[in-house]
Structures are given as C-alpha cells and as structure tokens.
Scaffold this motif. Structure first.
Motif, PDB file in Angstrom:
ATOM      1  N   ALA A  96     -70.363 -17.616 -19.665  1.00  0.00           N
ATOM      2  CA  ALA A  96     -69.733 -18.917 -19.452  1.00  0.00           C
ATOM      3  C   ALA A  96     -70.676 -19.795 -18.645  1.00  0.00           C
ATOM      4  N   LEU A  97     -70.450 -21.090 -18.722  1.00  0.00           N
ATOM      5  CA  LEU A  97     -71.243 -22.004 -17.903  1.00  0.00           C
ATOM      6  C   LEU A  97     -71.150 -21.610 -16.436  1.00  0.00           C
ATOM      7  N   GLY A  98     -72.298 -21.576 -15.768  1.00  0.00           N
ATOM      8  CA  GLY A  98     -72.345 -21.197 -14.367  1.00  0.00           C
ATOM      9  C   GLY A  98     -72.606 -19.726 -14.125  1.00  0.00           C
TER      10      GLY A  98
ATOM     11  N   LEU B  22     -79.666 -18.302 -24.447  1.00  0.00           N
ATOM     12  CA  LEU B  22     -78.320 -17.800 -24.171  1.00  0.00           C
ATOM     13  C   LEU B  22     -77.334 -18.891 -24.557  1.00  0.00           C
ATOM     14  N   THR B  23     -76.247 -18.531 -25.197  1.00  0.00           N
ATOM     15  CA  THR B  23     -75.258 -19.517 -25.612  1.00  0.00           C
ATOM     16  C   THR B  23     -73.870 -19.110 -25.143  1.00  0.00           C
ATOM     17  N   VAL B  24     -73.077 -20.095 -24.742  1.00  0.00           N
ATOM     18  CA  VAL B  24     -71.704 -19.833 -24.312  1.00  0.00           C
ATOM     19  C   VAL B  24     -70.754 -19.763 -25.498  1.00  0.00           C
ATOM     20  N   HIS B  25     -71.273 -20.004 -26.705  1.00  0.00           N
ATOM     21  CA  HIS B  25     -70.427 -20.016 -27.896  1.00  0.00           C
ATOM     22  C   HIS B  25     -70.317 -18.600 -28.462  1.00  0.00           C
ATOM     23  N   PRO B  26     -69.103 -18.102 -28.672  1.00  0.00           N
ATOM     24  CA  PRO B  26     -68.943 -16.729 -29.176  1.00  0.00           C
ATOM     25  C   PRO B  26     -69.588 -16.560 -30.548  1.00  0.00           C
ATOM     26  N   PRO B  27     -70.174 -15.402 -30.807  1.00  0.00           N
ATOM     27  CA  PRO B  27     -70.776 -15.148 -32.116  1.00  0.00           C
ATOM     28  C   PRO B  27     -69.715 -14.838 -33.154  1.00  0.00           C
TER      29      PRO B  27
ATOM     30  N   VAL C 296     -76.846 -19.947 -16.424  1.00  0.00           N
ATOM     31  CA  VAL C 296     -76.403 -20.597 -17.658  1.00  0.00           C
ATOM     32  C   VAL C 296     -75.956 -22.011 -17.287  1.00  0.00           C
ATOM     33  N   HIS C 297     -76.897 -22.937 -17.324  1.00  0.00           N
ATOM     34  CA  HIS C 297     -76.635 -24.296 -16.845  1.00  0.00           C
ATOM     35  C   HIS C 297     -76.306 -25.265 -17.968  1.00  0.00           C
ATOM     36  N   ASN C 298     -76.538 -24.864 -19.203  1.00  0.00           N
ATOM     37  CA  ASN C 298     -76.182 -25.664 -20.373  1.00  0.00           C
ATOM     38  C   ASN C 298     -75.468 -24.771 -21.378  1.00  0.00           C
ATOM     39  N   PRO C 299     -74.689 -25.342 -22.306  1.00  0.00           N
ATOM     40  CA  PRO C 299     -74.041 -24.490 -23.317  1.00  0.00           C
ATOM     41  C   PRO C 299     -75.037 -23.617 -24.074  1.00  0.00           C
ATOM     42  N   VAL C 300     -76.231 -24.157 -24.342  1.00  0.00           N
ATOM     43  CA  VAL C 300     -77.329 -23.344 -24.866  1.00  0.00           C
ATOM     44  C   VAL C 300     -78.463 -23.436 -23.849  1.00  0.00           C
ATOM     45  N   THR C 301     -78.739 -22.354 -23.156  1.00  0.00           N
ATOM     46  CA  THR C 301     -79.737 -22.317 -22.084  1.00  0.00           C
ATOM     47  C   THR C 301     -80.974 -21.566 -22.567  1.00  0.00           C
ATOM     48  N   SER C 302     -82.122 -22.230 -22.521  1.00  0.00           N
ATOM     49  CA  SER C 302     -83.363 -21.639 -23.011  1.00  0.00           C
ATOM     50  C   SER C 302     -84.181 -21.063 -21.859  1.00  0.00           C
TER      51      SER C 302
END
Length: 630
Positions: A41-43, A137-142, A99-105
C-alpha cells in the motif's frame, strides 16, 4: 557463432571442454526470492533483495557496496543497502523501498573498482541508462493466480466442434457454407463469411479433451450475433448468437466448464460494434436518438468512423456521458452482466484494447480500462481483464486497468524469429517480410526489453502465446514437430500465463490468421498428431506440478545462437531450463547452482552431468531439458 550479453548471461565454450560460466552478475526480479509477497500500500516500506555472485575472477567478486536508487518527487535518492548474508559463492544485500507512488520505480547502484554499475530490469550496465527499465513496485493487485495455474486454451467457436443440434439450424444469409474437412480460405472474398457451423454444445461435448490436456481456462472468441464467422461485428450484446445455441447453450457450457474446475473467459469488442448493431442502426437512422453520441460522425463517406476505416465496424465514442452505463459501468452493463448468473464468466479479453477510447486528440484508454476493472471487481472480484495489443503496450500496463496483455511483443515474435527456418515463407505478423531467423541473443534481448518496462506483477501474468486466431500456426512457422517441442517448452516454462490456440496441440497448420482457423479434426487420425499432443500434455502437467515454473523469478544463465538456459526460482524450488534449436557448443554452469543432492529430470532428453567442477550441459540439439536442481 556464439554470442554473449553484458550482464548475467554468457556464451558457451567448446563441446569437449566446456568452460565455466563466470559472467553471472548481480540479479534482482520481482519474485518472492527478492521481494516479499503480497501487494503493498502507499506508504509501506518494502525490503528488496539483490544477489551478488562472488565468483573467482568475475567482476561481481569486486563489488564493494550496493545502493538503492529511487526517484521521489522527481529527484533521485540513494540509500545504502545492508549486507544480509554471504558465503563463498554469493552475497545478499537488502534495501528498503518507500512506496511513495502507486507505481514506485527503483534500481541498484553497484560500487566497483574504477567506476560503478547500474542493475535494472534489463541487467547490469557499466554506463548510465534511462529509467524506463527500472524495477517497479505497484499498489495495484495482480491478476488472480488461477489464470496461470494451467494453460489458457483459445477456442474459435465456428471451427472447434459442431454438435448434432447445429444440423437443424438454417444457414444464415451472409454465410458461405463449408464442410468440416474443407481448408479455410487464406484471403480474398469469403474469409469472413466461410461458415463451418461450430457451436457451444460442440465445445461442451469435447471438454474431456481439454481436461486431458490440462487446460485451466477456456477462452472463447466472441459469441454475440454478427454477420461473420469471427463475430467481432456484433449486432447486439444482449444475447448469445442463436447459431451457437443461444443464451442457454452459453450458460450450459459455463456450468460444465466450472464443474470440471476450469474457468471461462469471454471476448468483447469495447472499441466498436458491427454496422448492423441495434445501437448503431438507431443512431444512424435518427440524429436525435439516445445512441447518436455513442459513435463518431464525419462529413465524408461513409459518414462515421470505422475501426481501421472499415465501414462495417463503427467505432464507439466514450466521450458520450451515457455510453458507459450500457457498455462498461456497473453490473447492468455488457461487461457486468455476463460476469453474473447464468453465464458466470471469469473475465474478459478485450479486443483491440489499444484503440479503445483513442481517436485523434482523444485518449481515454486508461480511464476505460480502469472503469472496466472497477465493474469486474464489483461483480466478480476474482475475475481477470486481458487486453489485446500487438506492439509495445507498456504505457497501458501500470496494473490498475488491464491485468495483462496478449504478449506478442515479448514472447511470440522473438520466439518465432529464433525457431523459424532460414527459408521461411510465412509472413511475419503484419510486416511486409517473411519471418526472419535470428540468434538467441536477439530473442533474449527482445524479451528482456519488453519485460523490463512493466511491473513484475504484470509480467508474471502476461499471456504468452505461440500463435492465435490472428496469426499463422506454430507448426507452419517452425516447420517440424521437433521445433514445436522446443517452442512449447519455452511456453510452459517462461514467466507468465501460457496460452494455446485450439489445434496447436495436434499439429494443425496455417499460413496466416484466416488460414490458421482450421476446424479441429475430430475422428481424423491422419490429421491428428498424437505425439505433439503428448508433448503438450506432459509439459502442462510438469508446469502444474512445479511452483517455480508457475510463480518463480527468471534468471538467465547463458545465451548461444542455438541454445539458451535460465532458472525459475521460488524460495522452495529451483528449476533449470535448457532449450536448443540445433547442436551447439555445450557449457559448464557453476556447481553452486545445484542446491539439491542430484538434479531431477522433469522433462526432455538434453544431457546434464554433475561434476566437481560444475554442471556440464552437453551440446545436444535440437532438444530440451528441464531439471529440478534445488
């Protein structure tokens, strides 16, 4: 001639005295060996690990420190990784990613004598590289894991099986009837109207075949009425084509599929309808109709926008404030309705998803994907959403819309070019050339280029295919059953979801998409390659029994013009895969890769000998070998 890559792969040595592969470099991917399972999750702060081999004489032995590099609020930031453990063969470092963005690189910085190196999704570089291939890293479920547990089996309903009930149905006025054993047209008039009369009851009657093969998901191309054999020109979305048996036949098939523990996916054209669609007919006839702004209108002929200028396929306009409720938004929409009873679809494949919502200066594709995903989550949270996109889909695959894409770019095309013969006459996927033959380096670099620009949560669910209803058949591409086995081994051992087009498992042929839509030769032993079926059956069973092959990461070990090898790894299993298109030089892999007592052969006949010096791969070929080595 052998070739090599600049990171964690190397060329082979001589067949009589294979040299040890010493070019193994630092490695990281998004699998559980390196990244904790689950969706952050974010954060959240996520610990990520990197493996640094310590091979005598190798550049990795000289890595002095490892750093994590992220870009937060537009500014690069470095933080030093911690040494977690090490032995004589490798060191493990761990670093924390916020995880600072929904998709964090993120990527890794390696401090080495005389300079530095970067490690990203494409490998290790001793120069600066763009951010495009950084890990994500992504906060969106696969997509749910069930999609990749077995093989996805694509069925083109008109060509799979014809039940006795089909004999009682009148031939439609648009159709050119064909006998089941007739060869499909490859081009010209009639390719879209050649009609064999396969139906849904016919599919249901042959589910034993799919179950014996190990199919986990049945994917059908469209079942809505139209004026073509492919049915991508729907005349309504309100019911299933009576020529296929209608709504009850679709519901019955769904019940039968689910009773066998399999899933069922539908196919939907969110980009367009047919010119005979009830919505379009009302819109075309009455400028004041509610459906008028559901389409694009132009001053020239034919007066509206068609998909790729085809007047038979008018394009939907999602700028309309009312189209969404009918098509994609909520349980009562087309998307939502078929996920519920009595059809109970487990998801959708979206036709020409790359064009949906895109026209001139408008681009609503990502918005539409997210809306479809929201509807599916509301109706069936365990459903999957797959896009069709023939080229670079990276900008559409952040993970919050389409779960995955039909992976022509990162799998189909490179595998074809590696296995095609020198004299191929088969057209190459829309290009004005025949399929070229290229070396292993080209195949692997292409795969890595396209895989690296996506989150691992997407890459690990991508639909890998060796062909579909829109392409030539694999057997026609590679030319022999021997090469089909090599291709099928890649398909069933590579990260992602393996997808088969019905009939590939019995050796059907076809030189383009239309010609490849061959009716299944039920009861025709002379056209049924039982040996190829057994190859697919065994490979599917092997994959289903191996967590590393279903869920593991990917570490390339070597690349030769004529052979490649890689590892699939989870925390509890390590599988070595070697595939060769021809005889090659052989190679020696480091002895420490074997973490079990002895390799366990899972499939294939290629030679592997364990010595005190290493794991010696014989230069056999063509052929394949798959071993559990840990």
């Amino acid at each position: 001639m052998s070739t090599s890559l600049p990171d964690d792969v190397t060329s082979a040595g001589s067949a009589t005295s294979p040299r040890e592969v010493v070019a193994l470099a630092a490695h990281h991917d998004g699998s559980e060996v390196y990244v904790p399972g689950g969706t952050p999750a974010l954060g959240d702060v996520v610990p990520v690990r990197v493996r640094v081999p310590r091979l005598p004489g190798g550049p990795a032995a000289q890595v002095r420190s490892v750093w994590l590099r992220t870009v937060r609020d537009g500014e690069p930031r470095l933080s030093q990784a911690r040494l977690e453990r090490e032995d004589e063969d490798e060191s493990w470092y761990v670093a924390d990613v916020l995880v600072h963005n929904p998709v964090t690189s993120y990527r890794f910085f390696l401090d080495v004598p005389g300079g530095y190196q970067w490690l990203n999704g494409r490998g290790v570089f001793d120069r600066d590289v763009p951010d495009a291939a950084d890990f994500r890293l992504t906060v969106h479920p696969p997509a749910p894991s069930w999609m990749g547990d077995g093989v996805v089996y694509q069925v083109f309903p008109d060509r799979f099986a014809r039940s006795a009930e089909a004999d009682d149905r009148p031939v439609p006025d648009w159709a050119q009837p064909a006998d089941w054993d007739d060869e499909p047209l490859a081009g010209g008039p009639g390719v879209g109207t050649q009609y064999y009369g396969g139906d849904l009851r016919g599919i249901e009657e042959h589910l034993d075949h799919l179950q014996a093969l190990g199919v986990g998901t049945v994917y059908l191309t469209p079942v809505f009425p139209g004026r073509s054999n492919h049915r991508y020109d729907a005349s309504t979305f309100d019911h299933v084509d009576p020529l296929l048996g209608g709504d009850e036949a679709y519901a019955s098939l769904s019940r039968a599929v689910h009773a066998r523990g399999m899933r069922l996916l539908g196919d939907l054209t969110t980009n367009h309808t047919g010119a005979g669609h009830e919505w379009f007919e009302r819109a075309h006839a009455d400028a004041s109709s509610a459906e008028r702004d559901w389409f694009y209108w132009t001053p020239g002929e034919p007066g509206y926008v068609g998909w790729l200028e085809h007047a038979s396929l008018p394009k939907l306009n999602y700028g309309s404030p009312t189209l969404g409720a009918r098509m994609i938004d909520g349980p009562g929409s087309v998307v939502g309705r078929y996920l519920g009873e009595p059809f109970s679809l487990d998801g959708w494949r979206i036709d020409v998803a790359n064009m949906t919502g895109r026209y001139a200066d408008e681009d609503r594709t990502l918005e539409i994907a997210r809306r479809i995903r929201a509807t599916m989550t509301e109706v069936n949270p365990d459903s999957v959403l797959v896009s069709e996109h023939f080229h670079d889909a990276s900008l559409d695959l952040a993970g919050d819309g389409w779960h995955a894409n039909m992976n022509y770019s990162a799998f189909t095309r490179p595998v074809w070019t590696w296995l095609a013969p020198h004299d191929s006459s088969v057209p190459f996927l829309g290009l004005p050339v025949t399929t070229p033959r290229r070396g292993g380096r080209s195949m692997v670099e292409t795969m890595r280029d396209f895989d690296a620009v996506l989150p691992w949560a997407v890459t690990s669910r991508q639909w890998n295919m060796l062909g579909s209803h829109d392409t030539p058949r694999l057997r026609s591409i590679v030319g022999s059953a021997e090469m089909v086995e090599v291709a099928a081994t890649l398909l069933l051992t590579y990260p992602g979801t393996p997808v088969m087009f019905a009939g590939d498992e019995v050796g059907l042929t076809g030189t383009n998409g239309e010609h490849a839509r061959v009716p299944m030769p039920w009861g025709r032993s002379e056209r049924w390659d039982s040996d190829t079926f057994e190859v697919y059956r065994r490979l599917v069973a092997m994959r289903r029994a191996s967590r590393a092959l279903r869920e593991g990461g990917l570490r390339w070990l070597l690349v030769d013009d004529d052979a490649v090898a890689y590892l699939r790894e989870t925390t509890d299993e390590r599988v070595l895969v070697v595939v060769a298109r021809d005889a090659w030089a052989g190679a020696r892999l480091p002895r420490h890769l074997l973490t079990g007592t002895e390799p366990e052969r899972l499939y294939g006949e290629l030679g592997l000998e364990v010595t005190a010096e290493g794991l010696d791969l014989a230069g056999d070929g063509p052929g394949v070998g798959v071993w559990r080595i840990g």
